[in-house]
Design an enzyme around this catalytic site. Structure first.
Site, PDB file in Angstrom:
ATOM      1  N   GLU A 255      -2.468   0.212  -4.631  1.00 49.42           N
ATOM      2  CA  GLU A 255      -2.373  -1.013  -3.714  1.00 49.42           C
ATOM      3  C   GLU A 255      -2.319  -2.268  -4.444  1.00 49.42           C
ATOM      4  O   GLU A 255      -3.043  -2.297  -5.652  1.00 49.42           O
ATOM      5  CB  GLU A 255      -3.788  -1.065  -2.990  1.00 49.42           C
ATOM      6  CG  GLU A 255      -3.620  -0.107  -1.558  1.00 49.42           C
ATOM      7  CD  GLU A 255      -4.964  -0.404  -0.871  1.00 49.42           C
ATOM      8  OE1 GLU A 255      -5.439  -1.613  -0.313  1.00 49.42           O
ATOM      9  OE2 GLU A 255      -5.814   0.569  -1.081  1.00 49.42           O
TER      10      GLU A 255
ATOM     11  N   ASP B  34       0.810  -1.127  -0.069  1.00 44.68           N
ATOM     12  CA  ASP B  34       0.080  -0.113   0.054  1.00 44.68           C
ATOM     13  C   ASP B  34       1.106   1.276   0.226  1.00 44.68           C
ATOM     14  O   ASP B  34       1.804   1.344   0.908  1.00 44.68           O
ATOM     15  CB  ASP B  34      -0.752  -0.049   1.229  1.00 44.68           C
ATOM     16  CG  ASP B  34      -1.980   0.836   1.272  1.00 44.68           C
ATOM     17  OD1 ASP B  34      -1.794   1.968   0.509  1.00 44.68           O
ATOM     18  OD2 ASP B  34      -2.928   0.778   1.980  1.00 44.68           O
TER      19      ASP B  34
END
Length: 373
Positions: A103, A8
């Site tokens: 992500e 992330d």
DNA sequence: TCTGGGGTCCTAGGACCC
DNA sequence: TCTGGGGTCCTAGGACCC
């Protein structure tokens, strides 16, 4: 045993801007919320200290942090950097799943022989992103996808959390339930009302925890997708005239139709979204007997939905068009209409080509058509 | 000088069919 | 003179995510 690394990116858009312009390093950077009615899409960690966060209306961010540097969104640039990040992830595993622009999940199952332990590989990946792109990323490593994502979020900024096999529940136990993806404000409140405060509390309800966490399967909850392609826009000034609304709808239809053809989809369902200036929002949809990807047909449906459902006299602040129930080639083509549809397909391919070459505004199709034969 | 834009998933009611 | 049960499709709205 499966191993998933959830990567992330930290304050992605703001970080890309900072990586490209060293003068922004360490500064309060806010992306989005610059134009009259926008919202913040990304805020550097320096700006977050003042309470600025993404999805916050621009005027609020400005109030909290008047001395921040406000930058406009540069989506194409962020997509380009996203591509670079995913290219790095793919060096470490053939199986990389994109969750969003910033992500991704790297399946590290079975890479141990070649690369070393999944934990060592995870460190390498985060370091590599930092070194090569100058961007900070966080990671979560677990045997379960959902746990890996929660771990990555907990690791922010610029951390890595490893959840050893067998300790998944111990890791989750003390966390608040809204740490679970899919549990937002509403569900969180409902859980609290029922006395469920932590994930540990939730684990006492097998059906709920299975629904939200899916710990039983080795991979965690994986979602099937019923694709849709849509475009919507908030207009500068609320619209009252149907003519003006139709003009906006045309540009949205051109966008959606173009993407359908680009990705070789035909849509069976067309949805019109209307948001009035008091923010009440309605959607009206129609399922077609013959799927389409043609602007002319999509517009026809959208216009009919508008005429039928619009509350006249109320000002409209947003219009949206979305195409769903998408299917690939091989749709049922009515024989009689085949020649005509072929002509349209040729026309649109030509239009798309010109737009590709000379820009989106090179060619527009006149709002009143004559049949093409 | 109120509240973006891109999506996915879930629920629930009614139509319709057997 | 009151009407089952099950399945699927369509539609609308809303929660949620980044």
């Amino acid at each position: 045993m499966h191993w998933y690394l959830h990567v992330d990116m930290d304050a992605f858009f703001a970080s890309v801007e900072q990586a490209l312009n060293l003068a922004l390093k360490g500064k309060l950077v806010v992306v989005g919320g610059n134009s009259g009615r926008g919202v913040v899409t990304s805020a550097s960690y320096e700006a977050r200290k003042y309470g600025v966060h993404s999805a916050m209306p621009g005027f609020q961010a400005r109030k909290l942090c008047p001395h921040a540097i406000f930058l406009p969104n540069r989506h194409a640039l962020y997509r380009e950097y996203s591509g670079k990040v995913f290219a790095i992830l793919k060096r470490y595993s053939p199986e990389v799943q994109a969750i969003s622009i910033d992500e991704g999940i790297v399946n590290l199952t079975g890479t141990e022989r070649l690369l070393g332990s999944p934990l060592k590989t995870s460190h390498e990946i985060i370091t590599c992103i930092q070194k090569e792109l100058g961007l900070s990323a966080s990671g979560g490593l677990s045997t379960n996808r959902v746990v890996a994502k929660i771990a990555a979020t907990s690791a922010k900024p610029h951390g890595l959390i490893y959840v050893p096999a067998g300790s998944e529940e111990n890791f989750l136990y003390p966390l608040p339930t809204n740490a679970i993806p899919g549990v937002g404000a509403k569900t969180h409140r409902e859980f609290l009302r029922r006395g469920i405060q932590t994930v540990g509390d939730l684990l006492r309800y097998p059906e709920l925890s299975e629904h939200y966490l899916g710990l039983k399967g080795p991979q965690g909850k994986e979602r099937s997708r019923d694709h849709s392609i849509g475009s919507e826009t908030t207009v500068d000034r609320p619209l009252k005239k149907t003519d003006n609304m139709e003009r906006v709808i045309w540009t949205l239809v051109e966008e959606v139709g173009g993407r359908l053809r680009e990705e070789s989809y035909f849509a069976r369902c067309i949805t019109l979204k209307i948001r009035y200036s008091d923010f009440t929002t309605i959607t009206r949809s129609l399922t077609l007997s013959v799927p389409t990807c043609f602007d002319r047909e999509i517009f026809g449906v959208a216009r009919a939905l508008l005429i039928k459902n619009l509350h006249r006299g109320r000002a409209v602040r947003l219009l949206g068009i979305s195409a769903s129930h998408l299917q690939g080639s091989g749709w049922q083509e009515p024989l009689l209409d085949r020649q005509n549809r072929r002509s349209w397909e040729r026309l649109y391919r030509g239009v798309d080509h010109l737009r590709d070459k000379y820009g989106e505004d090179a060619v527009h199709i006149a709002a009143t058509h004559t049949e093409i034969r």
